[in-house]
Structures are given as structure tokens and as C-alpha cells.
Design a protein around this motif. Structure first.
Motif, mmCIF file in Angstrom:
data_model
loop_
_atom_site.group_PDB
_atom_site.id
_atom_site.type_symbol
_atom_site.label_atom_id
_atom_site.label_comp_id
_atom_site.label_asym_id
_atom_site.label_seq_id
_atom_site.Cartn_x
_atom_site.Cartn_y
_atom_site.Cartn_z
ATOM 1 N N LYS A 23 28.649 20.011 89.252
ATOM 2 C CA LYS A 23 29.644 19.761 89.748
ATOM 3 C C LYS A 23 31.040 19.050 89.682
ATOM 4 C CE LYS A 23 30.068 22.950 93.402
ATOM 5 N NZ LYS A 23 29.804 24.263 92.162
ATOM 6 N N ASP A 27 33.702 22.833 95.424
ATOM 7 C CA ASP A 27 34.433 24.128 95.355
ATOM 8 C C ASP A 27 35.497 24.613 96.488
ATOM 9 O OD1 ASP A 27 32.737 24.877 93.373
ATOM 10 O OD2 ASP A 27 31.954 26.288 94.678
ATOM 11 N N VAL A 132 20.601 25.196 83.781
ATOM 12 C CA VAL A 132 21.785 25.568 83.524
ATOM 13 C C VAL A 132 21.296 25.474 81.940
ATOM 14 C CG1 VAL A 132 24.202 25.040 83.206
ATOM 15 C CG2 VAL A 132 23.267 24.022 84.909
ATOM 16 N N ASN A 134 24.810 27.554 80.775
ATOM 17 C CA ASN A 134 26.235 26.816 79.829
ATOM 18 C C ASN A 134 25.543 25.230 79.355
ATOM 19 O OD1 ASN A 134 27.278 29.491 80.577
ATOM 20 N ND2 ASN A 134 28.039 28.793 82.513
ATOM 21 N N ILE A 136 28.201 21.655 79.230
ATOM 22 C CA ILE A 136 28.785 21.707 79.983
ATOM 23 C C ILE A 136 29.965 20.992 79.233
ATOM 24 C CG2 ILE A 136 28.842 19.301 81.808
ATOM 25 C CD1 ILE A 136 25.442 19.773 82.028
ATOM 26 N N LYS A 210 40.057 29.190 89.582
ATOM 27 C CA LYS A 210 38.839 30.427 89.583
ATOM 28 C C LYS A 210 38.959 31.034 88.259
ATOM 29 C CE LYS A 210 37.488 28.927 93.518
ATOM 30 N NZ LYS A 210 37.945 27.609 93.394
ATOM 31 N N GLY A 213 38.132 29.559 85.172
ATOM 32 C CA GLY A 213 36.844 29.081 85.247
ATOM 33 C C GLY A 213 35.992 30.016 84.695
ATOM 34 N N LYS A 214 36.495 31.259 85.354
ATOM 35 C CA LYS A 214 35.752 32.326 84.789
ATOM 36 C C LYS A 214 35.864 33.231 83.777
ATOM 37 C CE LYS A 214 34.653 37.463 85.913
ATOM 38 N NZ LYS A 214 34.806 37.737 84.957
ATOM 39 N N ALA A 217 33.142 31.222 82.437
ATOM 40 C CA ALA A 217 31.693 30.763 81.809
ATOM 41 C C ALA A 217 32.005 31.947 80.859
ATOM 42 C CB ALA A 217 31.384 31.260 83.439
ATOM 43 N N GLN A 222 30.988 26.032 81.316
ATOM 44 C CA GLN A 222 31.173 25.212 81.998
ATOM 45 C C GLN A 222 31.362 23.603 82.829
ATOM 46 O OE1 GLN A 222 26.940 25.704 84.310
ATOM 47 N NE2 GLN A 222 27.448 24.056 85.453
ATOM 48 N N SER A 224 32.231 19.914 84.451
ATOM 49 C CA SER A 224 32.593 18.896 84.888
ATOM 50 C C SER A 224 32.969 17.656 84.615
ATOM 51 C CB SER A 224 30.895 18.682 85.015
ATOM 52 O OG SER A 224 30.075 18.041 85.656
#
Length: 494
Positions: A23, A27, A132, A134, A136, A210, A213-214, A217, A222, A224
């Protein structure tokens, strides 16, 4: 004992080490901290007989408890190998009665290599552990060194991409050349029209966006972080303080259990925080000496208890420390606030709203381990010149800030405790400034001619990292305004 991680601003929820590494940032905008600092429960006589890689395993396995022995040893073996130009990885050099911990023998000749050589391996291992799927995307702001070291670590690592933002005209010519010539199909470099704090704030905003991020995604990405806000950066930094102490014992410079001081040139606070964590583990450290350049926000904080970034941003000859928002200080604030998420949250809200906060008297008392001071530009140059004149040993501008501040500490306290200075970059990374201090007749030569002169004066070999950029083509030319950073990221991730 299992060590879990929680946010400095959260509600007590915990995650594993591998989840925290993936992460990067919590969040809620907070930084991940261990629920407890593990003890260094290996006898010093054993550590003194170990290689750097073996010490790394002993230290890191105490923090990263959900990694298996094989997983962690594999990460360490892949990180600390022939990329480093010395077998010791982090050798100690004694000059003028002080021990310089040379943290610049990696691929990009700066201390960031110590952690960023291993972070890609920790991260890809963590991704597998957590299923995971996705890709990174490593999003990073740099004041000069993190960016190149992160790209060198992540270049062509499967399942990752890396986007680095740096301040145009805010890094040294060598630092910029290292970044814009970086190879790797998954690497992207962007010069922003602003300073490092602008870059760092822009990256944090994207982490907390957010909607962005969505959107990403849905495309299979995603975010990091490879910045020192990632706990996967901080834990490997604890290692070299333990290794340095063990080496001093092995070489008969100190007795087992004898306390040492540690002096660290400090911008984002991560490197000195790692020394603080080493002390919390039980390493016999007396004083943690925090050295700032003319952007002395940390000196003022240790002196007054007020952290105030509302001031002019000064461009100095130690650009990696030209920082007014020391992100990692939040981890210390959380700790001296009695591990109180609520207290930390309130102070960070003050910082976001007013650009400053003030700690309580009780919190100030918890800072007794630290001493803070700063070095002016002239004092920095003088420290380089004096050490070279007295010993022939050449240090870079950041290390010189630490040396100058350590001199002030000794004058003020008469403390003669043996001291390790974290030498955070090779002098070859800042040739103009170093030559201006020791041989000013050469400081106007073209940069790569300066390198040759410095090699002759210092009687040291030119590092591979410098030789490689002599003829390397420029591969990255993107620039953007600060408010264009999200759009720039979207364009790279089409």
C-alpha cells in the motif's frame, strides 16, 4: 513474535508487513508504523562476525514477520550483490577521529540504494503473497536521489511501472543526467515546474484521490510508493546502523555495549528515524544528531517544538535536503504522542490547514534523544575543505552538512562519545560544489571534466554510475506543471 502495522492516523486497524509495503501509504493518509519495535535479540559478537547480508536478515526478519526465511533471504541476495562496488556494502572510513558510514556504493552512488535495491523484491514478493493481479504503479517524488535509485531498482521488473517526479532546476546536473538517461520500458521521469515539496504534495494527493484510484484499478493498475513513507524503505535502513556498530566492535574501535552517537544529514527524516528505530531495538546509541541545511525547519522544530513550513524555500548545494515538509517526522510525532492516532491526526490537520503545528511540553521531553542544528552554505563548504586539507578524504555536500553540525555539537556539549556520520552520497554526485570547496579553479569546467579532476584530487576511482552517463542518451523529456501531474500519470497508463 508477529509484528503488525497500523496507520499513524487510523483507528487501530492492523495490516501485515507485506500489505503495508504494497500500500505504501494508508488509505487515511497516515504512515504505517509497527505496533511494537522488535528487540535486537542477537548477541553483538555474532552480529560482528556476519556479512552485511546476514545482518540484514537478522534485522529485517524481526520487522517483516510474514515473509518466510527463504523469501526474505532471496530478496536480500538479489539486492546486495555486484551492484555494489564494495564487498562490505556499507564500509566505515575513519577520518579526523570520526567514522564515516559510506552509504553510496550502490548503483546510483547515494544512500537511497541501500533500501531501493531491495524494495522491488520485497514488493513483488508481497504482491504474490497477497494474490495481487493488478500491475503495481510506483509513484515517487524525488529531491534528487530517490528517483534514480527507485528507477534503477524497478527497471524492467515484471508487473511494475514507475513514474518519478522531480523539481526542474532543483537537482544537481549529475542527478538530472542520471534520471533522464534511465533505461527500462516501465520507467517514466517527469520534471515539474515547482520544488520538491510541490512534487511530494502532488504525489500524496494522487494517493488520496479515490476517484483516480478507482479509474486506474478498472484499467488493472494500483498505486504504491517507493518514497521513504513506505515502511519497505525504512526497515532496510535500520540495517546499516546495526552493521556499523557491529563493525566498530569487530574492529576493536568500541567495546560491546559502548554507546555511540549518530549524525545524519536530514531532509525527509527517514534516515535518522531508522537510526532511532535501531536505538529502540536496543542498539547502544546515545545521541541522534539531526543535521539540516539552510532549509532548517527541523532545527527550528527541535529548538522550539513548533514545526512551521511557512518560510522561503532555499535552493542549496545539498539539494536532497531542500525539503520543508519532512514526511517521516510524522512517525516520530506519533510515537512521542504516546502512539496516539488522535493526537497525530490533529497535528497533521494543523499542518495541512495552517502549514504548522506545535507539540506539547510532554512530547518535547520525549525528544531528549535528539540534537538538532544546521549548517550554512559557507559552513558546508568549509567542512569539505577542512576535512580534505587535514586528511585527504573528500565528502559530498550532504555529508558535509552533517560534519559541520557535528562540529557545532561538540563545541556546545564537549561530548567526545565516538560518532558515526551517515555519509549519504558520493562526492562525484556533486562535483561542482565539492570542487568549489577544495579546488575552485576547476569548478567552472564541464561537469564530466570536473569528475576527472575530482578523481585525481581525491585519489579515488570514478564510480561506474558516473562513467555510464558520459555517453548515455537522454530518454525522458516530459515536463509538467504541478496541477498537471494526474493527467501526466493518466497519459503514461493508457
Amino acid at each position: 513474535m508477529e509484528v503488525l502495522y497500523k496507520s499513524t492516523r487510523g483507528n487501530g486497524e492492523t495490516v501485515t508487513a507485506s500489505q503495508a509495503i504494497l500500500k505504501g501509504l494508508s488509505d487515511d493518509g497516515g504512515l504505517f508504523v509497527p505496533t511494537s519495535i522488535p528487540a535486537l535479540d542477537v548477541p553483538m559478537e555474532k552480529l560482528a562476525a556476519m556479512s552485511y547480508q546476514e545482518v540484514a536478515y537478522e534485522v529485517m526478519s524481526r520487522f517483516l514477520t510474514d515473509f518466510t526465511e527463504d523469501e526474505l533471504k532471496n530478496c536480500i541476495a538479489n539486492a546486495y550483490d555486484a551492484k555494489f562496488d564494495t564487498e562490505e556494502i556499507a564500509p566505515l572510513t575513519k577520518a579526523d577521529g570520526v567514522y564515516y558510514l559510506e552509504l553510496f556504493h550502490g548503483a546510483t552512488i547515494a544512500f537511497k540504494d541501500m533500501a531501493l535495491s531491495i524494495l522491488p523484491h520485497l514488493m513483488t514478493t508481497a504482491a504474490k503473497k497477497n494474490g495481487v493481479k493488478n500491475e503495481i504503479v510506483i509513484l515517487t517524488a524525488t529531491s534528487g536521489d530517490t528517483g534514480k535509485a527507485a528507477m534503477a531498482g524497478f527497471a524492467d521488473v515484471p508487473g511494475t511501472r514507475i513514474i518519478v517526479f522531480y523539481p526542474k532546476n532543483g537537482v544537481s546536473p549529475i542527478q538530472e543526467k542520471q534520471m533522464v538517461t534511465q533505461k527500462g520500458k516501465n520507467t517514466h521521469v517527469v520534471a515539474i515546474h515547482g520544488n520538491f515539496d510541490d512534487a511530494q504534495t502532488g504525489v500524496k494527493k494522487m494517493f488520496n484521490d479515490k476517484e483516480l484510484g478507482k479509474e486506474l484499478a478498472d484499467k488493472g493498475f494500483q498505486f504504491s510508493s517507493a518514497n521513504s513513507i513506505n515502511i519497505g524503505r525504512l526497515v532496510p535502513q535500520v540495517v546499516y546502523y546495526v552493521y556499523a556498530y557491529a563493525n566498530l566492535v569487530k574492529n576493536g574501535e568500541i567495546a560491546d555495549g559502548e554507546k555511540i552517537n549518530v549524525t545524519v544529514p536530514t531532509g525527509n527524516f527517514g534516515n535518522i528515524l531508522a537510526a532511532f528505530y535501531a536505538k529502540q531495538m536496543g542498539l547502544p546509541i546515545a545521541k541522534l544528531i539531526c543535521a539540516s541545511n539552510e532549509n532548517k525547519v527541523l532545527f527550528d522544530f527541535f529548538r522550539t517544538g513548533v514545526y512551521d513550513r511557512n518560510r522561503d524555500f532555499i535552493l542549496t548545494t545539498s539539494p536532497s535536503m531542500d525539503i520543508l515538509i519532512s514526511s517521516n517526522l510524522e512517525r516520530l510525532i506519533y510515537r512521542i504522542a504516546g502512539n496516539s492516532e488522535a493526537a497525530d491526526r490533529e497535528l497533521m490537520q494543523d499542518l495541512a490547514k495552517d502549514g504548522k503545528y506545535e507539540i506539547t511540553d510532554a512530547m518535547k521531553k520525549e525528544l531528549a534523544d535528539f540534537y538538532g542544528n544546521y549548517a550554512s552554505e559557507q559552513e558546508t563548504a568549509d567542512a569539505i575543505a577542512k576535512l580534505y586539507s587535514d586528511t585527504g578524504y573528500v565528502i559530498d555536500t550532504h555529508t558535509a552538512v552533517a560534519a559541520a553540525v557535528y562540529g557545532k555539537y561538540r563545541e556546545e556539549t564537549y561530548d567526545e562519545t565516538k560518532t558515526v556520520i551517515a555519509s549519504t552520497a558520493s562526492p562525484y554526485k556533486f562535483t561542482s560544489s565539492v570542487l568549489a570547496a577544495i579546488a575552485p579553479e576547476y569548478d567552472t569546467l564541464p561537469v564530466l571534466e570536473q569528475v576527472d579532476k575530482l578523481s585525481a584530487l581525491a585519489n579515488t576511482e570514478i564510480p561506474r554510475a558516473i562513467e555510464e552517463i558520459r555517453t548515455a542518451p537522454v530518454l525522458h523529456t516530459t515536463e509538467c506543471d504541478v496541477d498537471q501531474m494526474p493527467e501526466t500519470v493518466r497519459a503514461f497508463l493508457k
